[in-house]
Scaffold this active site. Structure first.
Site, short mmCIF file in Angstrom:
data_model
loop_
_atom_site.label_atom_id
_atom_site.label_comp_id
_atom_site.label_asym_id
_atom_site.label_seq_id
_atom_site.Cartn_x
_atom_site.Cartn_y
_atom_site.Cartn_z
N GLY A 43 -47.48 74.01 18.39
CA GLY A 43 -48.31 72.82 18.53
C GLY A 43 -49.62 73.00 19.28
N ASP A 99 -49.40 70.90 23.42
CA ASP A 99 -50.12 69.92 22.61
C ASP A 99 -50.01 68.51 23.18
OD1 ASP A 99 -47.42 69.81 22.02
OD2 ASP A 99 -47.65 69.93 19.85
N ASP A 102 -44.63 64.25 26.08
CA ASP A 102 -43.88 63.10 25.55
C ASP A 102 -42.77 62.76 26.55
OD1 ASP A 102 -42.79 61.14 23.92
OD2 ASP A 102 -41.82 62.55 22.57
N LYS A 130 -48.52 60.90 26.20
CA LYS A 130 -48.08 59.56 25.78
C LYS A 130 -47.84 58.69 27.00
CE LYS A 130 -46.05 60.58 21.36
NZ LYS A 130 -44.82 60.65 20.56
N PHE A 151 -45.95 58.22 17.15
CA PHE A 151 -45.91 59.58 16.62
C PHE A 151 -47.24 59.95 15.96
CE2 PHE A 151 -44.89 62.91 13.56
CZ PHE A 151 -44.19 63.80 14.38
N VAL A 152 -47.84 61.04 16.42
CA VAL A 152 -49.15 61.45 15.90
C VAL A 152 -49.09 62.84 15.29
CG1 VAL A 152 -50.44 60.00 17.52
CG2 VAL A 152 -49.87 62.35 18.17
N ASP A 158 -47.56 68.59 14.17
CA ASP A 158 -47.02 68.55 12.81
C ASP A 158 -46.07 67.39 12.57
OD1 ASP A 158 -44.90 69.62 14.52
OD2 ASP A 158 -43.83 70.04 12.66
N ARG A 164 -50.74 70.21 10.65
CA ARG A 164 -51.29 70.83 11.86
C ARG A 164 -52.78 71.12 11.71
NH1 ARG A 164 -46.96 72.33 15.12
NH2 ARG A 164 -45.08 73.07 14.06
P1 5GP Z 1 -41.48 66.56 25.27
O1 5GP Z 1 -40.63 67.74 25.60
O2 5GP Z 1 -42.52 66.22 26.30
O3 5GP Z 1 -40.67 65.39 24.83
O4 5GP Z 1 -42.21 66.88 23.94
C1 5GP Z 1 -43.06 67.89 23.78
C2 5GP Z 1 -43.09 68.34 22.34
O5 5GP Z 1 -42.60 67.34 21.43
C3 5GP Z 1 -44.50 68.59 21.95
O6 5GP Z 1 -44.87 69.90 22.25
C4 5GP Z 1 -44.49 68.30 20.47
O7 5GP Z 1 -44.12 69.46 19.77
C5 5GP Z 1 -43.40 67.30 20.28
N1 5GP Z 1 -43.97 65.92 20.16
C6 5GP Z 1 -43.87 64.93 21.05
N2 5GP Z 1 -44.52 63.83 20.63
C7 5GP Z 1 -45.04 64.15 19.42
C8 5GP Z 1 -45.84 63.44 18.46
O8 5GP Z 1 -46.24 62.28 18.61
N3 5GP Z 1 -46.18 64.13 17.33
C9 5GP Z 1 -45.79 65.40 17.08
N4 5GP Z 1 -46.18 65.95 15.94
N5 5GP Z 1 -45.05 66.10 17.97
C10 5GP Z 1 -44.68 65.49 19.12
MG MG Z 2 -44.23 71.40 19.85
#
Ligand code: 5GP
Ligand code: MG
Length: 179
Positions: A43, A99, A102, A130, A151-152, A158, A164
């Site tokens: 990402g 990237d 979340d 986010k 979700f983006v 992706d 991507r």
């Molecule tokens: P976390 O571990 O903070 O929940 O999430 C991190 C990973 O979740 C990011 O590196 C990404 O790969 C994926 N992710 C979280 N939110 C999104 C989103 O809105 N879109 C996409 N494509 N991937 C996301």
């Molecule tokens: Mg990722």
């Protein structure tokens, strides 16, 4: 591909301007000496490529393959380290790139692993964060843009492995995500 996008959230020009500012800050914040940049694949690939070309400092690059999403639009809750090895980070000043922030689980897990492996300091940069309550509280030093909890895709992010290469960050049409 573009027909699948409901709306553009952050366009290319805006992203580029923001990267100029973050790169300048990185140059100011890090002490002299070669910086070790760790890119979380896949990402952060596009973000890293565009950001690092703006940083005029000596640096080395390592990549880590981690997964917390498994093809869908919701976080699985587990962070898998997919590489066989782990970079040598003992005593290094690290800039960790992802990237999007979340749930916070990915950065939390990777930072813990880097600390365990003896990194001297870890600064973190994400293109997007986010606006939501996180499962794991994690401090991030550089945030490109704060966005709502949706979700983006694009600019490295992706949906099921695709989108991507979109040059902007956008939201997919419901008909595409529902398929
Ligand atoms: P976390 O571990 O903070 O929940 O999430 C991190 C990973 O979740 C990011 O590196 C990404 O790969 C994926 N992710 C979280 N939110 C999104 C989103 O809105 N879109 C996409 N494509 N991937 C996301
Ligand atoms: Mg990722």
């Amino acid at each position: 591909m573009k027909d699948d996008i409901e709306r553009v959230l952050i366009d290319e020009e805006v992203i580029e301007k923001r990267l100029d500012a973050i790169a300048a800050k990185v140059e100011r914040d890090f002490p002299e000496g070669t910086l070790l940049v760790i890119i979380l694949l896949k990402g952060a690939l596009v973000f890293a490529a565009d950001l690092l070309r703006r940083v005029s400092r000596q640096l080395e690059i390592e990549c880590l393959n981690v997964a917390s999403y498994h093809g869908g639009t919701d976080s699985s809750g587990r962070v898998d380290f997919l590489d066989r090895g782990f970079p040598e980070v003992k005593g290094r000043h690290i800039l960790l790139l992802d990237d999007i922030l979340d749930t916070g689980r990915t950065l939390h897990a990777v930072k813990a692993r880097l600390a365990e492996a003896g990194a001297a300091a870890v600064h973190t940069a994400v293109l997007l964060a986010k606006d939501k309550i996180r499962d794991e509280e994690v401090s991030v030093d550089y945030v490109g843009f704060r966005i709502g909890d949706e979700f983006v895709v694009g600019y490295g992010l992706d949906y099921q492995g695709r989108y991507r290469n979109l040059p902007y960050v956008g939201v997919l049409k419901e008909s595409v995500v529902g398929k």
